[in-house]
Design a protein around this motif. Structure first.
Motif, PDB file in Angstrom:
ATOM      1  N   PRO A   1      -8.890  76.912  50.903  1.00 18.51           N
ATOM      2  CA  PRO A   1      -7.838  77.882  51.211  1.00 18.51           C
ATOM      3  C   PRO A   1      -7.536  77.863  52.704  1.00 18.51           C
ATOM      4  O   PRO A   1      -8.416  77.647  53.521  1.00 18.51           O
ATOM      5  CB  PRO A   1      -8.435  79.220  50.789  1.00 18.51           C
ATOM      6  N   LYS A   2      -6.282  78.077  53.043  1.00 16.00           N
ATOM      7  CA  LYS A   2      -5.897  78.091  54.448  1.00 16.00           C
ATOM      8  C   LYS A   2      -6.389  79.379  55.098  1.00 16.00           C
ATOM      9  O   LYS A   2      -6.349  80.441  54.508  1.00 16.00           O
ATOM     10  CB  LYS A   2      -4.384  77.999  54.571  1.00 16.00           C
ATOM     11  N   THR A   3      -6.890  79.233  56.321  1.00 14.41           N
ATOM     12  CA  THR A   3      -7.358  80.383  57.077  1.00 14.41           C
ATOM     13  C   THR A   3      -6.181  80.932  57.874  1.00 14.41           C
ATOM     14  O   THR A   3      -5.548  80.214  58.619  1.00 14.41           O
ATOM     15  CB  THR A   3      -8.486  79.962  58.025  1.00 14.41           C
ATOM     16  N   SER A   4      -5.925  82.186  57.696  1.00 12.94           N
ATOM     17  CA  SER A   4      -4.797  82.785  58.406  1.00 12.94           C
ATOM     18  C   SER A   4      -5.233  83.235  59.795  1.00 12.94           C
ATOM     19  O   SER A   4      -6.419  83.402  60.085  1.00 12.94           O
ATOM     20  CB  SER A   4      -4.247  83.970  57.622  1.00 12.94           C
ATOM     21  N   PHE A   5      -4.257  83.447  60.647  1.00 15.27           N
ATOM     22  CA  PHE A   5      -4.517  83.880  62.021  1.00 15.27           C
ATOM     23  C   PHE A   5      -5.214  85.227  62.038  1.00 15.27           C
ATOM     24  O   PHE A   5      -6.090  85.476  62.863  1.00 15.27           O
ATOM     25  CB  PHE A   5      -3.194  83.938  62.793  1.00 15.27           C
ATOM     26  N   SER A   6      -4.849  86.111  61.100  1.00 12.18           N
ATOM     27  CA  SER A   6      -5.464  87.442  61.088  1.00 12.18           C
ATOM     28  C   SER A   6      -6.956  87.350  60.744  1.00 12.18           C
ATOM     29  O   SER A   6      -7.755  88.114  61.274  1.00 12.18           O
ATOM     30  CB  SER A   6      -4.744  88.361  60.097  1.00 12.18           C
ATOM     31  N   HIS A   7      -7.340  86.389  59.893  1.00 14.83           N
ATOM     32  CA  HIS A   7      -8.762  86.215  59.585  1.00 14.83           C
ATOM     33  C   HIS A   7      -9.525  85.733  60.815  1.00 14.83           C
ATOM     34  O   HIS A   7     -10.641  86.188  61.084  1.00 14.83           O
ATOM     35  CB  HIS A   7      -8.950  85.224  58.435  1.00 14.83           C
ATOM     36  N   ILE A   8      -8.942  84.805  61.543  1.00 17.38           N
ATOM     37  CA  ILE A   8      -9.594  84.292  62.753  1.00 17.38           C
ATOM     38  C   ILE A   8      -9.714  85.403  63.789  1.00 17.38           C
ATOM     39  O   ILE A   8     -10.752  85.571  64.429  1.00 17.38           O
ATOM     40  CB  ILE A   8      -8.806  83.091  63.311  1.00 17.38           C
ATOM     41  N   LEU A   9      -8.652  86.180  63.947  1.00 14.76           N
ATOM     42  CA  LEU A   9      -8.662  87.280  64.904  1.00 14.76           C
ATOM     43  C   LEU A   9      -9.711  88.325  64.527  1.00 14.76           C
ATOM     44  O   LEU A   9     -10.455  88.815  65.382  1.00 14.76           O
ATOM     45  CB  LEU A   9      -7.273  87.914  64.975  1.00 14.76           C
ATOM     46  N   LEU A  10      -9.803  88.640  63.257  1.00 13.41           N
ATOM     47  CA  LEU A  10     -10.797  89.615  62.790  1.00 13.41           C
ATOM     48  C   LEU A  10     -12.213  89.105  63.033  1.00 13.41           C
ATOM     49  O   LEU A  10     -13.073  89.849  63.517  1.00 13.41           O
ATOM     50  CB  LEU A  10     -10.586  89.915  61.299  1.00 13.41           C
ATOM     51  N   ALA A  11     -12.467  87.842  62.722  1.00  8.95           N
ATOM     52  CA  ALA A  11     -13.801  87.271  62.935  1.00  8.95           C
ATOM     53  C   ALA A  11     -14.158  87.275  64.425  1.00  8.95           C
ATOM     54  O   ALA A  11     -15.293  87.600  64.800  1.00  8.95           O
ATOM     55  CB  ALA A  11     -13.864  85.851  62.382  1.00  8.95           C
ATOM     56  N   THR A  12     -13.201  86.952  65.276  1.00  4.93           N
ATOM     57  CA  THR A  12     -13.444  86.959  66.716  1.00  4.93           C
ATOM     58  C   THR A  12     -13.763  88.371  67.210  1.00  4.93           C
ATOM     59  O   THR A  12     -14.669  88.564  68.021  1.00  4.93           O
ATOM     60  CB  THR A  12     -12.214  86.399  67.462  1.00  4.93           C
ATOM     61  N   ALA A  13     -13.032  89.356  66.704  1.00  5.44           N
ATOM     62  CA  ALA A  13     -13.275  90.749  67.104  1.00  5.44           C
ATOM     63  C   ALA A  13     -14.665  91.207  66.665  1.00  5.44           C
ATOM     64  O   ALA A  13     -15.363  91.896  67.411  1.00  5.44           O
ATOM     65  CB  ALA A  13     -12.206  91.662  66.522  1.00  5.44           C
ATOM     66  N   VAL A  14     -15.082  90.828  65.470  1.00  5.89           N
ATOM     67  CA  VAL A  14     -16.406  91.214  64.974  1.00  5.89           C
ATOM     68  C   VAL A  14     -17.499  90.585  65.837  1.00  5.89           C
ATOM     69  O   VAL A  14     -18.459  91.256  66.240  1.00  5.89           O
ATOM     70  CB  VAL A  14     -16.567  90.820  63.493  1.00  5.89           C
ATOM     71  N   VAL A  15     -17.348  89.297  66.146  1.00  7.13           N
ATOM     72  CA  VAL A  15     -18.353  88.625  66.974  1.00  7.13           C
ATOM     73  C   VAL A  15     -18.406  89.241  68.369  1.00  7.13           C
ATOM     74  O   VAL A  15     -19.486  89.478  68.919  1.00  7.13           O
ATOM     75  CB  VAL A  15     -18.059  87.109  67.041  1.00  7.13           C
TER      76      VAL A  15
END
Length: 180
Positions: free
Chosen positions: A85-99
């Motif tokens: 599945p394609k990773t959306s920008f919002s998923h990447i942004l959310l993961a970065t914020a969590v880290v």
């Protein structure tokens, strides 16, 4: 009725070709959609069986094409890769914020622990309140820097008892580490 022949021409970019019939030696048109849906492209020289149907132009055309080439290639063909599945920008942004949040929280916990450890070290070095003040030969006289101290004991006394001293840069309770 099944007919037999050999693939004599194949135009891969167009998706069609011709089979030379064994019984009449004439050529019959065929389209890729009439081949098995194995994902294997027809090859020149393959022996095939087929049925006949009337083509768009009214001439006979091959359909329901079968052959060992399609079957043999099916077993050799690599397994189909699962679609990621394609990773959306919002998923990447959310993961970065969590880290980043976890990193900040961990840093704050580390800082709190280091501050408590430094305070414990200072408290363990201080004299007890029951100890008489007359035992100390030092008194707060405004000196603040290591260069003004004559001994490590004097620097330790100033650090523990006098305000605004500048002798413990790393706040570990050990004054004038480079001097003494």
């Amino acid at each position: 009725m099944a007919y037999y022949g050999t693939i004599t021409r194949w135009l891969d970019d167009k998706g069609y070709g011709f089979i030379q019939r064994q019984d009449t030696k004439g050529e019959v048109f065929f389209h890729i959609s009439d081949c098995p849906a194995t994902g294997v492209r027809p090859q020149l020289g393959w022996l095939v069986s087929f049925e006949l149907k009337q083509g768009r132009d009214g001439k006979a055309a091959a359909c329901q094409i079968q052959g060992k080439g399609f079957a043999a290639s099916r077993s050799v063909r690599p397994a189909r890769q699962p679609v990621r599945p394609k990773t959306s920008f919002s998923h990447i942004l959310l993961a970065t914020a969590v880290v980043a949040g976890l990193g900040y929280f961990g840093y704050q916990r580390y800082q709190a622990h280091a501050t408590i450890a430094a305070a414990d070290a200072i408290l363990s070095q201080q004299t007890s309140p029951l100890e008489p003040a007359s035992q100390h030969q030092f008194s707060c006289d405004g000196r603040q820097h290591c260069s003004q101290m004559r001994s490590k004991e004097e620097a330790l006394y100033f650090l523990q008892h006098c305000p605004d001293t500048k002798m413990d840069g790393d706040h570990d309770g050990d004054p004038c580490e480079q001097q003494f």
